[in-house]
Write a protein that holds these residues in place. Structure first.
Motif, mmCIF file in Angstrom:
data_model
loop_
_atom_site.group_PDB
_atom_site.id
_atom_site.type_symbol
_atom_site.label_atom_id
_atom_site.label_comp_id
_atom_site.label_asym_id
_atom_site.label_seq_id
_atom_site.Cartn_x
_atom_site.Cartn_y
_atom_site.Cartn_z
ATOM 1 N N ASN A 41 0.865 -1.170 0.000
ATOM 2 C CA ASN A 41 0.000 0.000 0.000
ATOM 3 C C ASN A 41 0.911 1.232 0.000
ATOM 4 O OD1 ASN A 41 -1.731 2.115 0.450
ATOM 5 N ND2 ASN A 41 -2.600 1.304 2.344
ATOM 6 N N HIS A 42 0.988 1.893 -1.116
ATOM 7 C CA HIS A 42 1.939 2.997 -1.250
ATOM 8 C C HIS A 42 1.418 4.303 -0.667
ATOM 9 C CE1 HIS A 42 5.040 0.884 -3.613
ATOM 10 N NE2 HIS A 42 4.009 0.160 -4.022
ATOM 11 N N ASN A 43 0.260 4.252 -0.026
ATOM 12 C CA ASN A 43 -0.230 5.414 0.713
ATOM 13 C C ASN A 43 0.145 5.317 2.184
ATOM 14 O OD1 ASN A 43 -1.531 6.707 -1.498
ATOM 15 N ND2 ASN A 43 -3.255 5.289 -1.302
ATOM 16 N N SER A 44 0.878 4.276 2.542
ATOM 17 C CA SER A 44 1.299 4.082 3.925
ATOM 18 C C SER A 44 2.665 4.718 4.161
ATOM 19 C CB SER A 44 1.381 2.591 4.262
ATOM 20 O OG SER A 44 0.117 1.978 4.138
ATOM 21 N N VAL A 45 2.861 5.262 5.346
ATOM 22 C CA VAL A 45 4.158 5.816 5.705
ATOM 23 C C VAL A 45 5.195 4.704 5.777
ATOM 24 C CG1 VAL A 45 5.463 7.064 7.486
ATOM 25 C CG2 VAL A 45 3.111 7.732 6.962
ATOM 26 N N ARG A 46 4.786 3.559 6.330
ATOM 27 C CA ARG A 46 5.671 2.391 6.419
ATOM 28 C C ARG A 46 4.940 1.187 5.825
ATOM 29 N NH1 ARG A 46 5.237 5.187 11.012
ATOM 30 N NH2 ARG A 46 7.057 6.417 11.668
ATOM 31 N N ILE A 92 3.523 23.236 -0.875
ATOM 32 C CA ILE A 92 4.254 22.136 -0.230
ATOM 33 C C ILE A 92 3.408 20.868 -0.215
ATOM 34 C CG2 ILE A 92 5.305 21.367 1.940
ATOM 35 C CD1 ILE A 92 5.855 24.325 2.555
ATOM 36 N N ILE A 93 2.106 21.052 -0.038
ATOM 37 C CA ILE A 93 1.166 19.933 0.029
ATOM 38 C C ILE A 93 0.089 20.138 -1.031
ATOM 39 C CG2 ILE A 93 -0.626 18.820 1.440
ATOM 40 C CD1 ILE A 93 2.126 18.097 2.332
ATOM 41 N N ARG A 94 -0.325 19.060 -1.670
ATOM 42 C CA ARG A 94 -1.411 19.123 -2.646
ATOM 43 C C ARG A 94 -2.619 18.358 -2.103
ATOM 44 N NH1 ARG A 94 0.345 17.066 -8.299
ATOM 45 N NH2 ARG A 94 -1.784 17.742 -8.746
ATOM 46 N N SER A 210 -3.202 13.248 1.945
ATOM 47 C CA SER A 210 -2.493 11.994 2.192
ATOM 48 C C SER A 210 -1.649 12.158 3.452
ATOM 49 C CB SER A 210 -1.601 11.651 0.995
ATOM 50 O OG SER A 210 -0.619 10.697 1.356
ATOM 51 N N TYR A 211 -1.862 11.282 4.424
ATOM 52 C CA TYR A 211 -1.078 11.377 5.657
ATOM 53 C C TYR A 211 0.400 11.168 5.363
ATOM 54 C CZ TYR A 211 0.757 10.414 10.290
ATOM 55 O OH TYR A 211 1.515 10.453 11.440
ATOM 56 N N LYS A 212 0.706 10.295 4.428
ATOM 57 C CA LYS A 212 2.105 10.045 4.070
ATOM 58 C C LYS A 212 2.763 11.323 3.553
ATOM 59 C CE LYS A 212 5.019 7.181 1.066
ATOM 60 N NZ LYS A 212 5.027 6.075 0.066
ATOM 61 N N GLU A 213 2.042 12.073 2.721
ATOM 62 C CA GLU A 213 2.589 13.322 2.193
ATOM 63 C C GLU A 213 2.733 14.363 3.304
ATOM 64 O OE1 GLU A 213 0.241 14.613 -1.118
ATOM 65 O OE2 GLU A 213 0.668 12.818 -2.303
ATOM 66 N N LEU A 214 1.776 14.389 4.220
ATOM 67 C CA LEU A 214 1.877 15.323 5.345
ATOM 68 C C LEU A 214 3.127 15.040 6.170
ATOM 69 C CD1 LEU A 214 -1.828 15.492 6.620
ATOM 70 C CD2 LEU A 214 -0.577 17.262 5.368
ATOM 71 N N VAL A 215 3.380 13.765 6.436
ATOM 72 C CA VAL A 215 4.547 13.389 7.242
ATOM 73 C C VAL A 215 5.838 13.744 6.512
ATOM 74 C CG1 VAL A 215 5.861 11.425 8.137
ATOM 75 C CG2 VAL A 215 3.407 11.594 8.579
ATOM 76 N N GLN A 216 5.940 13.330 5.265
ATOM 77 C CA GLN A 216 7.196 13.481 4.536
ATOM 78 C C GLN A 216 7.484 14.925 4.131
ATOM 79 O OE1 GLN A 216 6.893 10.689 1.277
ATOM 80 N NE2 GLN A 216 7.502 8.953 2.550
ATOM 81 N N ASN A 217 6.442 15.683 3.806
ATOM 82 C CA ASN A 217 6.646 17.034 3.265
ATOM 83 C C ASN A 217 6.410 18.156 4.277
ATOM 84 O OD1 ASN A 217 7.075 15.721 0.826
ATOM 85 N ND2 ASN A 217 4.993 16.059 0.106
ATOM 86 N N LEU A 218 5.711 17.851 5.384
ATOM 87 C CA LEU A 218 5.313 18.929 6.281
ATOM 88 C C LEU A 218 5.678 18.689 7.748
ATOM 89 C CD1 LEU A 218 3.880 21.659 6.527
ATOM 90 C CD2 LEU A 218 1.717 20.404 6.791
ATOM 91 N N LEU A 239 4.445 16.453 15.314
ATOM 92 C CA LEU A 239 3.133 15.905 14.980
ATOM 93 C C LEU A 239 3.217 14.458 14.478
ATOM 94 C CD1 LEU A 239 1.365 18.940 13.269
ATOM 95 C CD2 LEU A 239 0.885 17.948 15.507
ATOM 96 N N GLU A 240 4.286 14.125 13.771
ATOM 97 C CA GLU A 240 4.438 12.738 13.304
ATOM 98 C C GLU A 240 4.511 11.789 14.491
ATOM 99 O OE1 GLU A 240 7.471 9.838 10.752
ATOM 100 O OE2 GLU A 240 8.042 11.918 11.187
ATOM 101 N N GLU A 241 5.293 12.157 15.489
ATOM 102 C CA GLU A 241 5.429 11.323 16.687
ATOM 103 C C GLU A 241 4.105 11.227 17.430
ATOM 104 O OE1 GLU A 241 8.138 11.028 20.768
ATOM 105 O OE2 GLU A 241 8.197 12.835 19.524
ATOM 106 N N ALA A 242 3.390 12.342 17.520
ATOM 107 C CA ALA A 242 2.108 12.358 18.232
ATOM 108 C C ALA A 242 1.094 11.436 17.576
ATOM 109 C CB ALA A 242 1.569 13.783 18.296
ATOM 110 N N PHE A 243 1.034 11.439 16.249
ATOM 111 C CA PHE A 243 0.105 10.544 15.551
ATOM 112 C C PHE A 243 0.570 9.088 15.641
ATOM 113 C CE2 PHE A 243 -1.433 14.405 13.308
ATOM 114 C CZ PHE A 243 -2.798 14.199 13.461
ATOM 115 N N ASP A 244 1.885 8.859 15.578
ATOM 116 C CA ASP A 244 2.395 7.494 15.713
ATOM 117 C C ASP A 244 2.011 6.898 17.062
ATOM 118 O OD1 ASP A 244 3.518 7.307 13.220
ATOM 119 O OD2 ASP A 244 5.575 7.736 13.867
ATOM 120 N N LEU A 245 2.022 7.733 18.092
ATOM 121 C CA LEU A 245 1.668 7.282 19.437
ATOM 122 C C LEU A 245 0.163 7.282 19.662
ATOM 123 C CD1 LEU A 245 4.438 9.165 21.467
ATOM 124 C CD2 LEU A 245 4.350 6.729 20.940
ATOM 125 N N MET A 246 -0.591 7.670 18.639
ATOM 126 C CA MET A 246 -2.055 7.742 18.699
ATOM 127 C C MET A 246 -2.517 8.572 19.891
ATOM 128 S SD MET A 246 -2.995 6.325 15.961
ATOM 129 C CE MET A 246 -4.774 6.248 16.173
#
Length: 294
Positions: A41-46, A92-94, A210-218, A239-246
């Protein structure tokens, strides 16, 4: 001779059809940013290969940033909604039109969506030296007369602190190689709350990201993308860490189903729908726990 000619014609037609299908599928894969049939799934961060996924379910949560647990995402001057909107303006984000992540939204449409409807704009009191005549003309501080049309009315945009509702789509799956349930965030949408849209009294989606784009670009390595720590201002989280930790808290409003219905649409009573939402989340936690029994 006729048989041979027919065979050649069929062979040529088959090759032409195959080439057409290959080019079409390849172009679609490029358009949507992933590769066909590679199992990821290429919309996933990992991304995790589908062969490692034992169970998977898509769920949607509605997030109120006014809720106490979510306020660190919505600190004054560091609102996540304002951060995203500014990033779109800077290119920066689309944004996307919906959470399928198949159709991009133009920047013009996005800017239109964040404008306050003209009939809802509240104008400030006009200064004493500027007044409107009966013919709708405006006095311009002694420099001359001009009509309202000539002056124009600048469209006003929603402030970031007015946009306090998000919708988050998550792919929840059990990764058998890591022996744990994974919350794989796919999209985040910004919603105009119903109270901010009195003309219709309905919520409206501004855009989906896209959450992946938000993480990588913002979010990643951005000192402005913070989960605000009130107790220790030297220990804000990214914010990336905060979402990872839910650390975000939301209400389950939908899970993948054949009719594509929201939970609210499945029940006549609002209280019954809320209980069903809470029960579904509890069952998912119990499902993960029961995997290791016996």
């Amino acid at each position: 001779m006729k048989k041979s000619t027919k065979t050649i014609l069929w062979a040529g037609l088959s090759m032409s059809l195959f080439s057409s299908l290959f080019i079409t599928s390849f172009s679609k894969a490029q358009e949507y940013g992933n590769y066909a049939n590679d199992g990821y799934n290429h919309n996933s961060v990992r991304p995790v290969h589908e062969s490692h996924i034992m169970y998977q379910k898509s769920v949607w949560h509605r997030i109120s940033l006014k809720q106490k647990q979510n306020r660190p995402f919505f600190a004054a001057g560091n609102e996540i909604t304002g951060l995203i909107i500014d990033a779109v303006k800077l290119g920066i984000i689309r944004p996307y039109k919906n959470d399928s992540l198949k159709t991009r939204m133009s920047q013009e449409e996005f800017l239109s969506n964040i404008q306050i409807p003209s009939d809802e704009i509240q104008y400030n009191d006009i200064e004493e030296d500027i007044f409107i005549q009966e013919n709708n003309s405006v006095w311009d501080d002694g420099t001359g007369w001009g009509t309202e049309e000539e002056e124009g009315v600048e469209a006003q945009e929603f402030y970031a602190n007015q946009l306090y509702t998000l919708e988050m789509k998550t792919s929840v799956f059990f990764d058998k190689t890591r022996s744990r349930m994974i919350n794989d965030i796919q999209t985040i949408s910004i919603i105009i709350p119903a109270e901010m849209n009195p003309a219709t009294g309905l919520e409206k989606t501004i855009a989906t990201f896209s959450y992946k784009e938000l993480v990588q670009n913002l979010f990643r390595d951005n000192s402005s993308a913070i989960y605000y720590n009130e107790r220790n201002n030297q220990a804000h989280r990214n914010l990336e860490e905060a979402f990872d930790l839910m650390l975000v808290n939301g209400t389950l409003i939908k899970y993948a189903n054949g009719k594509d219905e929201h939970i609210m649409d499945m029940y006549d009573d609002q209280r019954e729908a809320l209980l069903a939402s809470q029960n579904y989340q509890a069952n998912m936690i119990e499902y993960e726990s029961n995997l290791w029994e016996n």
